[in-house]
Design a protein around this motif. Structure first.
Motif, PDB file in Angstrom:
ATOM      1  N   LEU A 125       0.993  -1.213   0.204  1.00 39.76           N
ATOM      2  CA  LEU A 125       0.151  -0.034  -0.275  1.00 39.76           C
ATOM      3  C   LEU A 125       0.973   1.644   0.112  1.00 39.76           C
ATOM      4  O   LEU A 125       2.290   1.375   0.621  1.00 39.76           O
ATOM      5  CB  LEU A 125      -0.791  -0.240   1.171  1.00 39.76           C
ATOM      6  CG  LEU A 125      -2.060  -0.562   1.271  1.00 39.76           C
ATOM      7  CD1 LEU A 125      -3.222  -0.825   2.461  1.00 39.76           C
ATOM      8  CD2 LEU A 125      -3.072  -0.693   0.602  1.00 39.76           C
ATOM      9  N   TYR A 142      -5.216   4.461   8.794  1.00 44.14           N
ATOM     10  CA  TYR A 142      -4.421   3.684   7.664  1.00 44.14           C
ATOM     11  C   TYR A 142      -3.365   3.031   8.235  1.00 44.14           C
ATOM     12  O   TYR A 142      -3.111   1.979   7.619  1.00 44.14           O
ATOM     13  CB  TYR A 142      -3.753   4.839   6.572  1.00 44.14           C
ATOM     14  CG  TYR A 142      -2.222   4.387   6.525  1.00 44.14           C
ATOM     15  CD1 TYR A 142      -3.034   3.796   4.551  1.00 44.14           C
ATOM     16  CD2 TYR A 142      -1.594   4.994   5.865  1.00 44.14           C
ATOM     17  CE1 TYR A 142      -2.007   2.899   4.085  1.00 44.14           C
ATOM     18  CE2 TYR A 142      -0.673   4.405   5.538  1.00 44.14           C
ATOM     19  CZ  TYR A 142      -0.764   3.977   4.189  1.00 44.14           C
ATOM     20  OH  TYR A 142      -0.177   2.755   3.385  1.00 44.14           O
ATOM     21  N   HIS A 143      -2.615   3.034   8.852  1.00 45.22           N
ATOM     22  CA  HIS A 143      -2.010   1.842   9.923  1.00 45.22           C
ATOM     23  C   HIS A 143      -2.516   0.685  10.131  1.00 45.22           C
ATOM     24  O   HIS A 143      -1.682  -0.129   9.837  1.00 45.22           O
ATOM     25  CB  HIS A 143      -0.973   2.822  10.691  1.00 45.22           C
ATOM     26  CG  HIS A 143       0.012   3.890   9.975  1.00 45.22           C
ATOM     27  ND1 HIS A 143       0.645   4.370  10.737  1.00 45.22           N
ATOM     28  CD2 HIS A 143       1.094   4.641   8.601  1.00 45.22           C
ATOM     29  CE1 HIS A 143       1.436   5.792   9.658  1.00 45.22           C
ATOM     30  NE2 HIS A 143       1.321   4.702   8.375  1.00 45.22           N
ATOM     31  N   GLN A 146      -2.901  -1.643   7.375  1.00 46.99           N
ATOM     32  CA  GLN A 146      -2.413  -2.055   6.217  1.00 46.99           C
ATOM     33  C   GLN A 146      -1.631  -3.135   7.413  1.00 46.99           C
ATOM     34  O   GLN A 146      -1.626  -4.329   6.850  1.00 46.99           O
ATOM     35  CB  GLN A 146      -1.268  -0.623   6.141  1.00 46.99           C
ATOM     36  CG  GLN A 146      -0.226  -1.265   5.606  1.00 46.99           C
ATOM     37  CD  GLN A 146       0.945  -0.317   5.683  1.00 46.99           C
ATOM     38  OE1 GLN A 146       1.571   0.729   6.791  1.00 46.99           O
ATOM     39  NE2 GLN A 146       1.803  -0.087   4.049  1.00 46.99           N
ATOM     40  N   THR A 158       4.639  -5.149   3.864  1.00 53.13           N
ATOM     41  CA  THR A 158       4.504  -3.921   4.521  1.00 53.13           C
ATOM     42  C   THR A 158       6.012  -3.593   4.128  1.00 53.13           C
ATOM     43  O   THR A 158       6.446  -2.426   4.203  1.00 53.13           O
ATOM     44  CB  THR A 158       4.108  -3.931   5.904  1.00 53.13           C
ATOM     45  OG1 THR A 158       4.724  -4.229   6.273  1.00 53.13           O
ATOM     46  CG2 THR A 158       2.761  -3.654   6.131  1.00 53.13           C
TER      47      THR A 158
END
Length: 230
Positions: A125, A142-143, A146, A158
Motif C-alpha cells: 500500500l 491507515y496504519h 495496513q 509492508t
C-alpha cells in the motif's frame, strides 16, 4: 459506478473502491472481480456485516477507453488519469471529473485505488503522509488497515513499497492524496506485481487473476475489522 449495500442509514459508512486508472494494469480489474464476487455473496457473514454498515461505491474500470485501445497509462485523450485529480477537465479527463463529482455528492469515509506496479514484485500500500491537513485519526486508521491486511493475507507485506512523502510534499494531482486531503479519511493506493509475488512465487502462473481475486477478499476482511471506527 456500481453501488452495493444498504448503507446502515444516516450513520452508514461510505466506502469507495476504484481501479485500473492505468489501463495496462489489468490485475486491478481481476481484483475488482474478486471484490464484487464477495460483496454479492450474501451467504458470506463478513459480506452481510459489511453491507449492513456501509454503502459501497465501486468503479471497476476507471479507464475503459484506454483499456479498449490497449494503452498502458492514458485514456483516449492521452491523459494520465492519476495526475489530474486536483483539477480534472470534463472534456479530456471525464472519468476523473465525474468520479470526483460523485464523491463530492455522496461523501467518502474510506477509499482504495487499485493499481499494479511494473518494477516491485510485491503487494503493498501507498498512503498520504505528505498531505497538508493530515490528521492523527486518518493516519492511525491507515496504519491499522495496513497491519491488519498483512496479518490476514500471506500475499501482502509492508517491508517493500514506495518511499513515504515528507510532510507537506504530497502531490494532490494523485487520487489517493487528493481524496485523503479533501475528505480527511483513510485513503490508499494498492499496488500488485505484474509478474509474481517475490515473497511467495508461483512458477507456473505467477501473480494470476485468481490470486488478485483472493487479495480482494482479504482486503474486505481487513476493512471489516475497522469499519466501526471509520
Amino acid at each position: 459506478m456500481i453501488e452495493v449495500g444498504s448503507g446502515g442509514g444516516q450513520e452508514g459508512k461510505r466506502i469507495w473502491f476504484i481501479g485500473r486508472q492505468h489501463p495496462g494494469e489489468t490485475m486491478a480489474e481481476w481484483w475488482m472481480e474478486g471484490l464484487l464476487d464477495r460483496l454479492l455473496d450474501t451467504d458470506d457473514p463478513v459480506t452481510r456485516s459489511l453491507l449492513s454498515k456501509a454503502r459501497f461505491y465501486i468503479i471497476p474500470n476507471m479507464n475503459p477507453d484506454g483499456s479498449r485501445r490497449g494503452h498502458l497509462r492514458t485514456n483516449a485523450a492521452g491523459v494520465n488519469l492519476n495526475r489530474v485529480w486536483n483539477d480534472p477537465d470534463e472534456k479530456n479527463s471525464p472519468e476523473v471529473y465525474w468520479a470526483r463529482r460523485n464523491m463530492e455528492r455522496l461523501g467518502v469515509d474510506f477509499h482504495m485505488d487499485v493499481h499494479g506496479d511494473e518494477a516491485l514484485p510485491y503487494n503493498f500500500l501507498a498512503g498520504f503522509e505528505g498531505i497538508p491537513s493530515i490528521n492523527e485519526k486518518q493516519l492511525r486508521l491507515y496504519h491499522r488497515y495496513q497491519a491488519t491486511l498483512a496479518r490476514l493475507s500471506p500475499d501482502f507485506q509492508t517491508e517493500h513499497g514506495y518511499p513515504k512523502d515528507a510532510p507537506g510534499t504530497s502531490d494532490l494531482k494523485k487520487c489517493t492524496d487528493w481524496v485523503a486531503e479533501r475528505f480527511g479519511c483513510p485513503a490508499m493506493t494498492l499496488e500488485m506485481p505484474f509478474k509474481d509475488n517475490a515473497n511467495d512465487p508461483e512458477p507456473t502462473f505467477g501473480w494470476s487473476p485468481e490470486r488478485s481475486k483472493h487479495l480482494a477478499r482479504h482486503c474486505l476482511d481487513a476493512l471489516h475489522e475497522l469499519i466501526d471506527d471509520l
